[in-house]
Design a protein around this motif. Structure first.
Motif, PDB file in Angstrom:
ATOM      1  N   GLY A  12       0.781  -1.235   0.000  1.00 23.39           N
ATOM      2  CA  GLY A  12       0.000   0.000   0.000  1.00 23.39           C
ATOM      3  C   GLY A  12       0.812   1.284   0.000  1.00 23.39           C
ATOM      4  N   ARG A  13       2.126   1.189   0.223  1.00 26.80           N
ATOM      5  CA  ARG A  13       2.955   2.401   0.198  1.00 26.80           C
ATOM      6  C   ARG A  13       3.040   2.954  -1.221  1.00 26.80           C
ATOM      7  N   PRO A  14       3.164   4.268  -1.351  1.00 27.05           N
ATOM      8  CA  PRO A  14       3.412   4.823  -2.680  1.00 27.05           C
ATOM      9  C   PRO A  14       4.733   4.267  -3.219  1.00 27.05           C
ATOM     10  N   PHE A  15       4.770   4.014  -4.533  1.00 27.13           N
ATOM     11  CA  PHE A  15       6.023   3.516  -5.092  1.00 27.13           C
ATOM     12  C   PHE A  15       6.211   3.933  -6.536  1.00 27.13           C
ATOM     13  N   VAL A  16       7.502   3.953  -6.902  1.00 26.50           N
ATOM     14  CA  VAL A  16       7.930   4.109  -8.283  1.00 26.50           C
ATOM     15  C   VAL A  16       8.608   2.803  -8.663  1.00 26.50           C
ATOM     16  N   TRP A  17       8.272   2.300  -9.841  1.00 27.11           N
ATOM     17  CA  TRP A  17       8.951   1.118 -10.368  1.00 27.11           C
ATOM     18  C   TRP A  17       9.671   1.569 -11.628  1.00 27.11           C
ATOM     19  N   VAL A  18      10.989   1.468 -11.630  1.00 25.46           N
ATOM     20  CA  VAL A  18      11.809   1.879 -12.762  1.00 25.46           C
ATOM     21  C   VAL A  18      12.365   0.616 -13.415  1.00 25.46           C
ATOM     22  N   ILE A  42      10.817  11.091 -12.438  1.00 29.25           N
ATOM     23  CA  ILE A  42      10.733  10.367 -11.164  1.00 29.25           C
ATOM     24  C   ILE A  42      10.713  11.348  -9.993  1.00 29.25           C
ATOM     25  N   GLU A  43      11.633  12.294 -10.007  1.00 32.43           N
ATOM     26  CA  GLU A  43      11.712  13.261  -8.909  1.00 32.43           C
ATOM     27  C   GLU A  43      10.436  14.092  -8.811  1.00 32.43           C
ATOM     28  N   SER A  44       9.910  14.509  -9.923  1.00 35.35           N
ATOM     29  CA  SER A  44       8.672  15.292  -9.940  1.00 35.35           C
ATOM     30  C   SER A  44       7.518  14.481  -9.344  1.00 35.35           C
ATOM     31  N   TRP A  45       7.410  13.219  -9.733  1.00 34.31           N
ATOM     32  CA  TRP A  45       6.329  12.381  -9.198  1.00 34.31           C
ATOM     33  C   TRP A  45       6.509  12.190  -7.690  1.00 34.31           C
ATOM     34  N   LEU A  46       7.727  11.943  -7.243  1.00 37.55           N
ATOM     35  CA  LEU A  46       7.979  11.741  -5.818  1.00 37.55           C
ATOM     36  C   LEU A  46       7.619  12.989  -5.009  1.00 37.55           C
ATOM     37  N   MET A  47       7.913  14.151  -5.534  1.00 37.29           N
ATOM     38  CA  MET A  47       7.575  15.409  -4.819  1.00 37.29           C
ATOM     39  C   MET A  47       6.055  15.552  -4.703  1.00 37.29           C
TER      40      MET A  47
END
Length: 170
Positions: free
Chosen positions: A117-123, A162-167
């Motif tokens: 359930g945590r927010p995540f980025v998959w690269v 990625i950085e923009s989405w994380l912010m």
């Protein structure tokens, strides 16, 4: 008072992401491929390790997330790649066995389970529309599935996305 929200996760693939498959000029193992800080590698090292950009490690560490290896390299990513990138030992996704073969990438279900359930980025260089759709249906938090061009690996443009989405996810 409630506990602070956990930091987003960044699931990081290796082959095609940190180790690009294509280059305009082929470097020989041990050559820096234009990266001034690239270490000279032993002759028996992985034949494409010379393509790892050591500057990516510093850039990854500055992202507001928790880095996790999501690769078939498993713990070898910590033994081989983390030192090249100047990264600490990172958690490693332990892949469950799935017998299903279909349109989903074999990593997709395991990453959603790992994220809990945590927010995540998959690269990764193998993400498809089917993975995007499945994650949006089965993951109850924000997620960015970011496909990297395997010929180039991670680029400045990828880091910006990625950085923009994380912010925004914070």
């Amino acid at each position: 008072m409630s506990a602070p929200a956990p930091r987003p996760l960044l699931f990081l693939d290796v082959d095609g992401t940190l180790i690009p498959f294509g280059t305009t000029t082929a470097a020989q193992p041990g050559m820096s491929q234009g990266h001034a800080e690239a270490p000279v590698l032993p002759a028996d090292a992985h034949p494409l390790l010379h393509k790892v950009n050591p500057k990516h490690g510093r850039r990854l560490e500055t992202l507001p997330c928790d880095l996790v290896w999501a690769t078939t390299w498993m713990s070898d990513a910590n033994d081989v790649l983390a030192p090249l990138l100047g990264l600490p030992t990172l958690p490693v996704v332990d892949w469950p066995d799935y017998d299903e073969v279909g349109v989903l990438h074999w990593k997709t279900r395991g990453l959603v389970e790992w994220a809990q359930g945590r927010p995540f980025v998959w690269v990764d260089d193998e993400i498809s529309h089917a993975d995007q759709k499945w994650v949006s249906t089965h993951h109850h938090g924000p997620a960015l599935l970011h496909r990297v061009d395997p010929r180039r690996g991670l680029t400045e443009r990828d880091f910006i996305v990625i950085e923009s989405w994380l912010m925004r996810a914070r």
